[in-house]
Design an enzyme around this catalytic site. Structure first.
Site, PDB file in Angstrom:
ATOM      1  N   SER A 122       0.793  -1.293  -0.082  1.00  0.00           N
ATOM      2  CA  SER A 122      -0.072  -0.155  -0.010  1.00  0.00           C
ATOM      3  C   SER A 122       0.688   1.104   0.158  1.00  0.00           C
ATOM      4  CB  SER A 122      -0.883  -0.151   1.333  1.00  0.00           C
ATOM      5  OG  SER A 122      -1.563  -1.049   1.048  1.00  0.00           O
ATOM      6  N   SER A 157       3.044  -3.158   8.516  1.00  0.00           N
ATOM      7  CA  SER A 157       3.302  -3.697   9.769  1.00  0.00           C
ATOM      8  C   SER A 157       4.685  -4.493   9.917  1.00  0.00           C
ATOM      9  CB  SER A 157       2.266  -4.941   9.678  1.00  0.00           C
ATOM     10  OG  SER A 157       1.050  -4.655   9.748  1.00  0.00           O
ATOM     11  N   GLU A 241      -4.621 -13.731   2.325  1.00  0.00           N
ATOM     12  CA  GLU A 241      -4.634 -12.876   3.265  1.00  0.00           C
ATOM     13  C   GLU A 241      -6.116 -12.653   3.609  1.00  0.00           C
ATOM     14  OE1 GLU A 241      -3.023  -8.308   4.740  1.00  0.00           O
ATOM     15  OE2 GLU A 241      -3.391  -9.010   2.677  1.00  0.00           O
TER      16      GLU A 241
END
Length: 365
Positions: A122, A157, A241
């Protein structure tokens, strides 16, 4: 369907329960403290035989059926232990699209937890519309064996502790946007990488970060697949995911609903009753998906149905938390706050509905 454990599964579950009892209180379960200890928790699970159970033995897994992953998630939730680190989508992406040299080099450390990873997909202007990403990777004229990366990733993350990042970058601007993207395994320990943490509304500062690439370098040998194959890898990763059967959210939602029921004073609010129904529905859906996996079925765009269902359930549980306890329990209130992000992270609900309409129902064709 028979959802009962086999003899082998029951023995595995009993061994796991005993081990989790011994670990009680050793690892935090939420907040920055959880993220700070996540690597140690990962390695502890692996060394005890409870991480990577369904992955190939040649890379450090155990080649067990995926039901063992679900058992681990269920017992972790019941025992109040930290969540199992979520790396399956990266393992699947590298397994499906990387050559054997890359798999041998990187999968063992990814699975056993000795090397930490993050995902550079992203961007500030390319979240749900991932194909619009603007990060570039260009050949170095003075050293054609290397690419130079410039760009900005967000919602990354583990970025502050990661050793490696699976980065999507544009390598060809002269083809349709989906076809000009390549994937690279990039070292996070080098000049040209700047990281900035993102504080979440729940107060957590360690989960997400921004990563800026300003001249970072990567060997051409670390490209996953061929030039332009990045979109194929991305679709493999996000499809995996979005499957609840591999994420274990079902058990966590069920535990939270039971906690709320035990703490509700008087009649349970309607929101809690509905959350209970939704959680049970997800639990049975996960069982069905698991049964399909055991029969060798793959789901592709059906992962968008799973993701949409997870969003509805998590936000229903979040609303039930607010209706039952308000802000009286900070940890449970954080569950409500976190649930608000579910309809955005991993692909927005609007995008999932578009995928369902176009690729499953055939609308707009």
């Amino acid at each position: 369907m028979d959802f009962r454990d086999s003899t082998e599964e029951a023995a595995f579950r009993d061994r796991l329960r005993g081990w989790l009892t011994e670990q009680k209180g050793k690892f935090p379960t939420s907040g920055d403290e959880y993220w700070a200890k996540a690597g140690e928790w990962h390695q502890a699970l692996f060394e005890a035989g409870f991480f990577g159970t369904s992955w190939p033995k040649e890379y450090g897994g155990q080649d067990l059926p995926p039901v063992y992953d679900v058992i681990v998630d269920e017992e972790i939730a019941k025992g109040g232990a930290p969540a199992r680190p979520s790396l399956g989508y990266l393992v699947v992406g590298l397994s499906h699209h990387g050559n054997e040299e890359l798999r041998q080099r990187f999968l063992p450390g990814m699975i056993n937890g000795t090397e930490r990873w993050c995902q550079g997909f992203s961007e500030p202007g390319a979240g749900s519309d991932l194909a619009s990403l603007t990060t570039t990777a260009t050949r170095d004229d003075s050293n054609p064996d290397e690419y130079v990366i410039h760009g900005h990733k967000i919602w990354t993350s583990y970025s502050d502790v990661a050793d490696w990042c699976l980065v999507l970058a544009r390598t060809d601007k002269n083809v349709p946007k989906h076809k000009g993207i390549s994937a690279f395994i990039v070292s996070m320990h080098q000049p040209g990488i700047v990281q900035r943490p993102l504080k979440m509304i729940s107060g957590v500062t360690k989960e997400f970060g921004q990563v800026e690439f300003d001249g970072a370098r990567v060997s051409a040998d670390n490209m996953v697949g061929a030039p332009g194959d990045g979109w194929k890898l991305a679709m493999t990763v996000v499809s995996h995911e979005r499957e609840p059967s591999t994420l274990g959210f079902s058990a966590r939602y069920g535990k939270l609903v039971r906690q709320l029921a035990s703490r509700s004073e008087g009649a349970a609010p309607d929101e809690l009753s509905w959350a209970w129904v939704q959680t049970e529905m997800l639990r049975l859906h996960v069982r069905r998906r698991l049964s399909e996996q055991l029969d060798g079925l793959t789901h592709g765009p059906q992962g968008s149905l799973d993701k949409l269902l997870m969003t509805w359930v998590e936000q229903s549980v979040g609303h039930a938390t607010l209706a039952t306890l308000g802000t009286r329990d900070p940890e449970l209130f954080d569950a409500y706050m976190y649930s608000r992000a579910q309809s955005v992270m991993g692909g927005t609900s609007q995008i999932q509905k578009n995928i369902i309409a176009q690729r499953i129902l055939g609308l707009g064709a």
